[in-house]
Enzyme design. Structure first.
Site, PDB file in Angstrom:
ATOM      1  CD  GLU A   1     -10.636  25.073  -6.648  1.00 18.44           C
ATOM      2  OE1 GLU A   1     -10.447  23.918  -6.221  1.00 18.44           O
ATOM      3  OE2 GLU A   1     -11.709  25.434  -7.161  1.00 18.44           O
TER       4      GLU A   1
ATOM      5  CB  CYS B   1      -3.532  20.456  -4.196  1.00 17.22           C
ATOM      6  SG  CYS B   1      -3.944  20.446  -5.944  1.00 17.22           S
TER       7      CYS B   1
HETATM    8  P1  NAD Z   1      -0.415  29.794   1.063  1.00 14.77           P
HETATM    9  O1  NAD Z   1      -1.822  29.755   1.528  1.00 14.77           O
HETATM   10  O2  NAD Z   1       0.651  29.934   2.057  1.00 14.77           O
HETATM   11  O3  NAD Z   1      -0.183  30.978   0.012  1.00 14.77           O
HETATM   12  C1  NAD Z   1      -0.905  31.051  -1.195  1.00 14.77           C
HETATM   13  C2  NAD Z   1      -0.911  32.486  -1.693  1.00 14.77           C
HETATM   14  O4  NAD Z   1      -1.617  33.309  -0.774  1.00 14.77           O
HETATM   15  C3  NAD Z   1       0.466  33.109  -1.846  1.00 14.77           C
HETATM   16  O5  NAD Z   1       0.476  33.879  -3.032  1.00 14.77           O
HETATM   17  C4  NAD Z   1       0.562  34.015  -0.630  1.00 14.77           C
HETATM   18  O6  NAD Z   1       1.418  35.118  -0.789  1.00 14.77           O
HETATM   19  C5  NAD Z   1      -0.859  34.479  -0.485  1.00 14.77           C
HETATM   20  N1  NAD Z   1      -1.227  34.928   0.861  1.00 14.77           N
HETATM   21  C6  NAD Z   1      -0.683  34.550   2.039  1.00 14.77           C
HETATM   22  N2  NAD Z   1      -1.323  35.173   3.056  1.00 14.77           N
HETATM   23  C7  NAD Z   1      -2.281  35.953   2.511  1.00 14.77           C
HETATM   24  C8  NAD Z   1      -3.264  36.823   3.046  1.00 14.77           C
HETATM   25  N3  NAD Z   1      -3.407  37.007   4.357  1.00 14.77           N
HETATM   26  N4  NAD Z   1      -4.072  37.476   2.192  1.00 14.77           N
HETATM   27  C9  NAD Z   1      -3.969  37.299   0.847  1.00 14.77           C
HETATM   28  N5  NAD Z   1      -3.046  36.486   0.286  1.00 14.77           N
HETATM   29  C10 NAD Z   1      -2.222  35.800   1.101  1.00 14.77           C
HETATM   30  O7  NAD Z   1      -0.270  28.457   0.211  1.00 14.77           O
HETATM   31  P2  NAD Z   1       1.082  27.832  -0.352  1.00 14.77           P
HETATM   32  O8  NAD Z   1       1.813  27.280   0.795  1.00 14.77           O
HETATM   33  O9  NAD Z   1       1.722  28.790  -1.282  1.00 14.77           O
HETATM   34  O10 NAD Z   1       0.504  26.646  -1.246  1.00 14.77           O
HETATM   35  C11 NAD Z   1       0.400  25.327  -0.828  1.00 14.77           C
HETATM   36  C12 NAD Z   1      -1.028  24.999  -0.499  1.00 14.77           C
HETATM   37  O11 NAD Z   1      -1.839  25.168  -1.660  1.00 14.77           O
HETATM   38  C13 NAD Z   1      -1.238  23.567  -0.091  1.00 14.77           C
HETATM   39  O12 NAD Z   1      -2.124  23.508   1.005  1.00 14.77           O
HETATM   40  C14 NAD Z   1      -1.878  22.932  -1.304  1.00 14.77           C
HETATM   41  O13 NAD Z   1      -2.667  21.807  -1.048  1.00 14.77           O
HETATM   42  C15 NAD Z   1      -2.701  24.060  -1.809  1.00 14.77           C
HETATM   43  N6  NAD Z   1      -3.017  23.847  -3.215  1.00 14.77           N
HETATM   44  C16 NAD Z   1      -4.310  23.606  -3.584  1.00 14.77           C
HETATM   45  C17 NAD Z   1      -4.626  23.344  -4.911  1.00 14.77           C
HETATM   46  C18 NAD Z   1      -6.037  23.086  -5.360  1.00 14.77           C
HETATM   47  O14 NAD Z   1      -6.313  23.200  -6.545  1.00 14.77           O
HETATM   48  N7  NAD Z   1      -6.951  22.732  -4.480  1.00 14.77           N
HETATM   49  C19 NAD Z   1      -3.614  23.344  -5.861  1.00 14.77           C
HETATM   50  C20 NAD Z   1      -2.310  23.562  -5.444  1.00 14.77           C
HETATM   51  C21 NAD Z   1      -2.032  23.840  -4.120  1.00 14.77           C
END
Ligand code: NAD
Length: 487
Positions: free
Chosen positions: A236, A270
């Protein structure tokens, strides 16, 4: 103090800018050990009749109710005091309570029993086999809600869950898992690990299915790691959600709705409104009213419970928003109100920012901004508006505000997004328990719906049990592979 060899990550407080929390990072060995324990306990959990699992989850609901205030306070500390922080306990209760009502029937509906249509002498019967261990990797925005949106139905389905919350917003874990610890059967199958992307990769290495919510670049890494292990993943991801406002829209209603949809939670949602397309004849009046209402919005810098916008949760996000605005201005856009990152007592804030004269050449209209920014662009015809709305790699949600539903519906039908809100924005909570959705483009990957009762089916494999009630065919027969009616 003695160095116990535990690696920690510094966690910044969004209201003060101070580093006031040290996150102990789970080692690779700890992740593997927790995963093994959960996996062992899951066997009994999955074998329980669903009614018994529901009773365990009902007890958990009671524990969440008891800790409602602590959960809300921790979410407010994590995010800087979002409006919905104070509702987190209730949102969690709604999530668990909703699945108490829906889980059994949703699983039952997926079961097929009876004669095979192609081989009537064969009786078929479905068995739903939950994935053993589901890994949930969640983001920093709406941290508690997004940690639980997938974890809760996975538990109802009979899976165990290993959660890795964002390292930016880990404070909610303590009160949440105190509620889990109070329900021993649940504590056996629901646990967490802490850390950054490295810990996320350790989770992927140990689970059978991954639910990830976060950014597109990280989602891509998750997809690659899951592909290497040949395990399913549900991603997502981000959005660049448009709203179309036609010339027949009620201006007061449209501006109220668009403003809320764009700036709620400081735009760190999001499905925030990120692009606003307004029909030419009402464009100027719409913008005037939007600016007026935007200027009435207050920051919550004095008191997290008073005011409308909280600080940026993740400090680098303020710089991203500033970069999008600078690029837009350099290419000819005008900021009519807001636009500055303000530092107040160490927190980084931005007031609602209305921008006009924007084009799709600007980063502001293409990449996810994730801030309280309202870029408004005029359009002449509905065809043009639909083309602009669909000119994106994303497709999470969209909105159409027209004179009435009859005018809006055909426009909504042409937009490429998993949900289109009509005559309002931000109706996401309306779909969660009620209706299935699939995101379009880069906003989501993984097939099964994340919302609606059928979303629980992402966590089970459908196994077919088939009984031969007729004579087994003989290999010596000429027609042993032919179906009924074969000569
Ligand atoms: P992010 O991708 O930076 O991190 C998300 C998670 O992934 C964190 O727990 C992080 O530690 C982990 N992570 C980072 N690198 C990783 C890797 N290489 N392998 C495995 N895990 C890893 O996202 P963020 O900045 O925390 O969140 C914001 C983003 O989330 C925005 O783009 C937003 O639109 C999106 N979002 C989407 C939805 C949806 O339902 N579509 C909902 C909320 C947020």
């Amino acid at each position: 103090m003695a160095d116990l060899g535990i690696r920690t990550l510094p966690v910044r407080n969004p209201r003060t800018g101070a580093i006031d929390f040290a996150l102990p990072v789970s080692s690779t060995e700890e992740v593997a050990a927790k995963a093994a324990k959960l996996r062992a306990n899951q066997v009994k959990w999955a074998a329980m009749p669903i009614g018994d699992r529901i009773n365990v989850m009902r007890r958990w609901l009671g524990e969440v109710a008891k800790r409602n205030k602590d959960i809300a306070a921790a979410d407010a500390d994590d995010t800087g005091g979002c409006h919905t922080s104070y509702l987190q306990g209730y949102i969690t209760m709604g999530n668990i309570g909703g699945w108490i009502e829906d889980a059994e029937a949703a699983l039952q509906r997926a079961i097929v029993e009876g004669p095979s249509k192609s081989m009537p002498q064969v009786e078929v019967r479905s068995q739903l086999v939950p994935y053993g261990l589901v890994g949930v990797i969640s983001p920093w925005n709406a941290p508690m809600m997004l940690a639980l949106l997938d974890a809760v139905p996975a538990l109802f389905a009979g899976s165990a869950v290993l959660l890795k919350p964002s390292e930016i917003t880990p404070r909610f874990i303590k009160p949440l898992f105190e509620t889990v610890a109070a329900v021993p059967e649940l504590a056996g199958v629901f646990d967490y690990v802490m850390g950054d992307g490295k810990t996320g990769q350790d989770v992927i290495a140990n689970v059978d299915l991954v639910c990830f919510t976060g950014s597109v670049p990280t989602g891509r890494k998750i997809a690659v790691a899951c592909a290497e292990r040949l395990i399913p993943c549900f991603l997502e991801l981000g959005g660049k959600d448009p709203v179309i406002v036609t010339e027949h829209a009620d201006l007061d209603r449209a501006t109220t709705s668009v403003l809320r949809g764009a700036v709620h939670a400081t735009g760190q949602v999001c499905f925030s409104v990120e692009r606003i397309y307004v029909q030419e004849s009402i464009h100027d009046a719409f913008v005037d009213l939007l600016v007026k209402k935007a200027q009435e919005v207050r920051l919550n810098s004095d008191n997290p419970r008073a005011g409308h916008l909280h600080p940026f949760t993740f400090a680098p996000q303020a710089a991203i928003v500033a970069r999008h605005l600078a690029d837009a201005v350099a290419k000819g856009a005008k900021i009519l109100t807001g636009g500055e990152v303000e530092t107040i007592d160490g927190g980084l804030y931005m007031r609602p920012t209305v921008v006009v004269d924007v084009t799709h050449d600007m980063v502001l209209m293409r990449d996810e901004t994730f801030g309280p920014v309202l870029p408004v662009m005029r359009f002449k015809t509905i065809d043009e508006a639909v083309a602009l709305a669909n000119d994106t790699v994303f497709g999470l949600t969209a909105s159409v505000i027209a004179g009435d539903e009859a005018e809006a519906l055909p426009i909504a039908a042409r937009i490429n997004a998993g949900a289109v809100f009509i005559q309002d924005t931000f109706l996401t909570f309306g779909k969660n328990r009620t209706i299935g959705t699939n995101s379009f483009g880069f906003s989501g990957v993984g097939g099964g719906s994340r919302t609606g009762p059928e979303s629980i089916l992402r966590f089970v494999r459908r196994k077919a049990l088939m009984t031969q009630h007729g004579e087994p065919a003989s290999i010596l027969s000429d027609h042993h592979l032919a179906g009924p009616g074969a000569a």
